[in-house]
Design an enzyme around this catalytic site. Structure first.
Site, PDB file in Angstrom:
ATOM      1  N   GLU A  48       0.808  -1.213   0.000  1.00  0.00           N
ATOM      2  CA  GLU A  48       0.000   0.000   0.000  1.00  0.00           C
ATOM      3  C   GLU A  48       0.848   1.273   0.000  1.00  0.00           C
ATOM      4  O   GLU A  48       0.456   2.282  -0.593  1.00  0.00           O
ATOM      5  CB  GLU A  48      -0.943   0.011   1.206  1.00  0.00           C
ATOM      6  CG  GLU A  48      -2.070  -1.012   1.142  1.00  0.00           C
ATOM      7  CD  GLU A  48      -1.709  -2.343   1.778  1.00  0.00           C
ATOM      8  OE1 GLU A  48      -2.596  -3.205   1.914  1.00  0.00           O
ATOM      9  OE2 GLU A  48      -0.525  -2.512   2.159  1.00  0.00           O
ATOM     10  N   PHE A 110     -12.167  -5.821  13.921  1.00  0.00           N
ATOM     11  CA  PHE A 110     -11.075  -6.334  13.105  1.00  0.00           C
ATOM     12  C   PHE A 110     -10.656  -5.294  12.064  1.00  0.00           C
ATOM     13  O   PHE A 110     -11.483  -4.760  11.339  1.00  0.00           O
ATOM     14  CB  PHE A 110     -11.503  -7.630  12.418  1.00  0.00           C
ATOM     15  CG  PHE A 110     -10.464  -8.233  11.515  1.00  0.00           C
ATOM     16  CD1 PHE A 110      -9.285  -8.757  12.039  1.00  0.00           C
ATOM     17  CD2 PHE A 110     -10.657  -8.264  10.147  1.00  0.00           C
ATOM     18  CE1 PHE A 110      -8.314  -9.302  11.201  1.00  0.00           C
ATOM     19  CE2 PHE A 110      -9.700  -8.821   9.303  1.00  0.00           C
ATOM     20  CZ  PHE A 110      -8.519  -9.337   9.838  1.00  0.00           C
ATOM     21  N   GLN A 111      -9.367  -5.006  12.004  1.00  0.00           N
ATOM     22  CA  GLN A 111      -8.777  -4.051  11.062  1.00  0.00           C
ATOM     23  C   GLN A 111      -9.430  -2.666  11.154  1.00  0.00           C
ATOM     24  O   GLN A 111      -9.596  -1.967  10.142  1.00  0.00           O
ATOM     25  CB  GLN A 111      -8.846  -4.584   9.625  1.00  0.00           C
ATOM     26  CG  GLN A 111      -7.937  -5.799   9.415  1.00  0.00           C
ATOM     27  CD  GLN A 111      -7.786  -6.190   7.963  1.00  0.00           C
ATOM     28  OE1 GLN A 111      -8.665  -5.926   7.139  1.00  0.00           O
ATOM     29  NE2 GLN A 111      -6.683  -6.840   7.644  1.00  0.00           N
ATOM     30  N   LYS A 160     -17.700   0.030   5.114  1.00  0.00           N
ATOM     31  CA  LYS A 160     -18.091  -0.990   4.139  1.00  0.00           C
ATOM     32  C   LYS A 160     -19.583  -0.969   3.859  1.00  0.00           C
ATOM     33  O   LYS A 160     -20.009  -1.094   2.699  1.00  0.00           O
ATOM     34  CB  LYS A 160     -17.664  -2.363   4.664  1.00  0.00           C
ATOM     35  CG  LYS A 160     -17.912  -3.508   3.698  1.00  0.00           C
ATOM     36  CD  LYS A 160     -17.370  -4.824   4.257  1.00  0.00           C
ATOM     37  CE  LYS A 160     -17.542  -5.975   3.269  1.00  0.00           C
ATOM     38  NZ  LYS A 160     -16.989  -7.239   3.811  1.00  0.00           N
ATOM     39  N   MET A 470      24.782   8.181   2.434  1.00  0.00           N
ATOM     40  CA  MET A 470      24.645   9.504   3.038  1.00  0.00           C
ATOM     41  C   MET A 470      24.871   9.446   4.544  1.00  0.00           C
ATOM     42  O   MET A 470      25.451  10.371   5.130  1.00  0.00           O
ATOM     43  CB  MET A 470      23.268  10.100   2.725  1.00  0.00           C
ATOM     44  CG  MET A 470      23.144  11.567   3.100  1.00  0.00           C
ATOM     45  SD  MET A 470      24.292  12.647   2.214  1.00  0.00           S
ATOM     46  CE  MET A 470      23.376  12.936   0.698  1.00  0.00           C
TER      47      MET A 470
END
Length: 573
Positions: A48, A110-111, A160, A470
């Site tokens: 993602e 959940f999530q 949802k 760096m």
């Protein structure tokens, strides 16, 4: 239709042709709607974060709003770094995430995560859509907000069950949005004051940033620069503003800017700042930054005025209109600054970035200069973050700012490959190159699968010095050469890695091989990877010690002559 179908309809109405996403449970209705909708190309990235960074690269390269999609919970949190990257560099983006069904919100379902709360500092605005009938107008607001004024990301979190709700597209309710109307035309009094200060100056300097390309003002900017005849410096995100070979362009200023640019900033008596925010990497120690200069600041965002440095005049509004007005005024009455221009051109000749000579071993600067010389016209380069990023900024000649994609404000390692993917979708016919370091490349190397899946002809260059270059440089110069956790001598075989994903790959380690390998890179018709072994000891020169003024630049000769004075404490660094 249901609300998920309406989302796709709205995207199409806003001219969106490509989105970058990854499916999951709470965004499933939207992905189900995609099965029956062929108006939008959905690009399946492999993480993602890469979805957000690809949308960022798409937006920077195209000038349009980038769109990324993910599910709730870890899908949303994985987007955050990419969205923060877009916010810090003012990149227009619409972010769409699924959320736990409304009845379960607040129950640690959940999530479930509080996306709005987590992202307050990295978006222009965010919405939790709880009524499906407001979704269409909310999307309208999101696209307007993302692209208007100072551009940036706007986030929509959609439960949802809301996605599944039936809606009547002809009876959508208006959403509630607080809009900050940006002025199309700056007040004439502001422009008159800026002109008066400019005409009174003997050593005026033009300083431009990423706001020029964000405002689609490249043409007006170049017309103004040519008419005014001002010596010109730019920030990292302003690279490409003047085009190739502008006679009064002195290069990038700041931490790794050219000595010519930093000298001009130090000696000027007026600094005309256009679409830049006086970032600390550009200014160095503030009381040593343009110490004898008046400041005229032109920007769309009032919050940037007087934030770090008091302005003698500010001009707020659309850059195209402002620059056109200034060009017209200066065309009628040119500035008399020939002596100053001559001095700056001498500095450019003596203290610009000299073309490095290739040797048997490959140095980073020599490779990037060779890449620049042999790249086809219009090539877009997407950088990761590190020494290679600065070498590209110093040694690659860009035709336009949208050809240079680099993470400026956030400094996101792993930015380059996803951004290159986004740029290639934005411009399928243009050559796109990802220049990466061996450390940054491994942050998002899973996107090699995305290249393979879509057969995108992105060219990848991995400059491999077997360390975090760096960080190593900082430890060498400012931490008594006490190296800590920077070795990458267990790097994978990058050629074998590329080939494992179906990508053509080769490796070079001698200077004589650079030109032919680069030619093969651009001749190849599909995705390809060039692994380049570069010297571990290569540093980015010049640099500036933390807490110092930019005029006190350090280069290789300085270090060689002052080895016993270079170490400072970690607290100072």
């Amino acid at each position: 239709m249901n609300a998920a179908q309406m989302v796709l309809q709205s995207l199409a109405q806003h001219g969106v042709d490509t989105v970058f996403g990854y499916p999951g449970g709470c965004i499933m209705p939207l992905y189900d709607a995609l099965v029956d909708d062929d108006r939008i190309c959905h690009v399946l990235c492999r993480h993602e974060q890469a979805c957000a960074l690809a949308a960022d690269g798409y937006a920077r390269a195209s000038g349009r709003v980038g769109v990324c999609i993910a599910t709730s919970g870890p899908g949303a949190t994985n987007l955050i770094t990419g969205v923060a990257n877009a916010h810090r560099d003012s990149v227009p983006m619409v972010v769409i995430t699924g959320q736990t069904p409304a009845a379960l919100m607040g129950t640690d379902a959940f999530q479930e995560v509080d996306v709005l709360g987590m992202t307050l500092d990295i978006v222009k605005h965010s919405y939790l859509v709880t009524d499906a009938n407001t979704l269409a107008s909310t999307l309208d607001d999101a696209f307007e907000l993302a692209a208007s004024g100072r551009a940036g990301p706007v986030w929509l979190d959609i439960p949802k069950d809301v996605q599944l709700a039936e809606v009547d597209p002809g009876h959508a309710l208006p959403s509630i949005t607080t809009r900050s109307a940006e002025p199309a035309v700056a007040p004439p009094a502001q422009i008159d004051k800026a002109l008066a200060l400019l005409r009174a100056a003997e050593k005026p300097l033009l300083y431009s940033g990423g706001g020029v390309s964000r405002a689609n003002a490249e043409a007006e900017f170049r017309a103004f620069a040519a008419t005014a005849g001002l010596p010109h410096v730019n920030t990292l995100n302003g690279i490409g503003n003047p085009g190739r070979d502008a006679p009064d362009h002195l290069g990038m200023l700041g931490l790794h800017g050219s000595q010519a640019a930093n000298r001009a900033v130090h000696d000027c008596d007026l600094l005309l700042v256009v679409g830049a925010r006086l970032d600390d990497r550009a200014t160095g120690r503030l009381d040593g930054f343009a110490p004898g200069a008046r400041l005229v600041h032109i920007d769309i965002d009032t919050a940037e005025f007087n934030k770090l440095r008091r302005s003698d005049a500010v001009v707020r509004g659309d850059l195209n209109t402002i620059l056109a007005g200034l060009t017209q005024a200066l065309d009628a009455q040119p500035l008399a600054i020939d002596a100053w221009r001559g001095q700056c051109r001498q500095w450019r000749t003596r203290h610009g970035f000299a073309t490095p000579l290739p040797g048997d071993a490959i140095s980073g600067p020599a490779f990037v200069r060779t890449l620049s010389d042999r790249a086809p016209a219009g090539t877009t380069v997407a950088c990761d973050v590190g020494q290679h990023q600065m070498w590209v900024a110093q040694y690659f000649d860009f035709e336009a700012p949208r050809c240079h994609l680099s993470s400026g404000g956030l400094g996101t390692m792993g930015y380059g490959l996803p951004a290159a993917i986004g740029a290639q979708f934005a411009h399928p016919q243009r050559p796109v190159v990802n220049v990466a370091g061996d450390g940054s490349f491994q942050m998002n190397l899973q996107e090699l699968a995305t290249l393979g899946r879509y057969r995108l002809p992105v060219r990848i260059v991995v400059l491999d010095n077997a360390c975090l270059g760096m960080v190593r440089q900082q430890q060498e110069l400012f931490y008594a050469n006490r190296e800590s956790q920077i070795d990458l001598d267990d790097n994978p075989d990058f050629v074998a890695l590329g080939r494992a994903f179906g990508i053509a790959a080769e490796s070079i380690c001698h200077g004589r091989d650079m030109g032919p390998a680069i030619d093969r890179l651009f001749a190849h018709r599909g995705p390809c990877l060039l692994h380049v072994a570069v010297a571990r000891a290569d540093n980015v020169w010049p640099t500036v010690r933390a807490g110092s003024a930019n005029i006190d630049m350090i280069d290789a000769a300085t270090v060689a002559g002052r080895e016993n004075t270079m170490s400072i404490s970690p607290a100072q660094a």
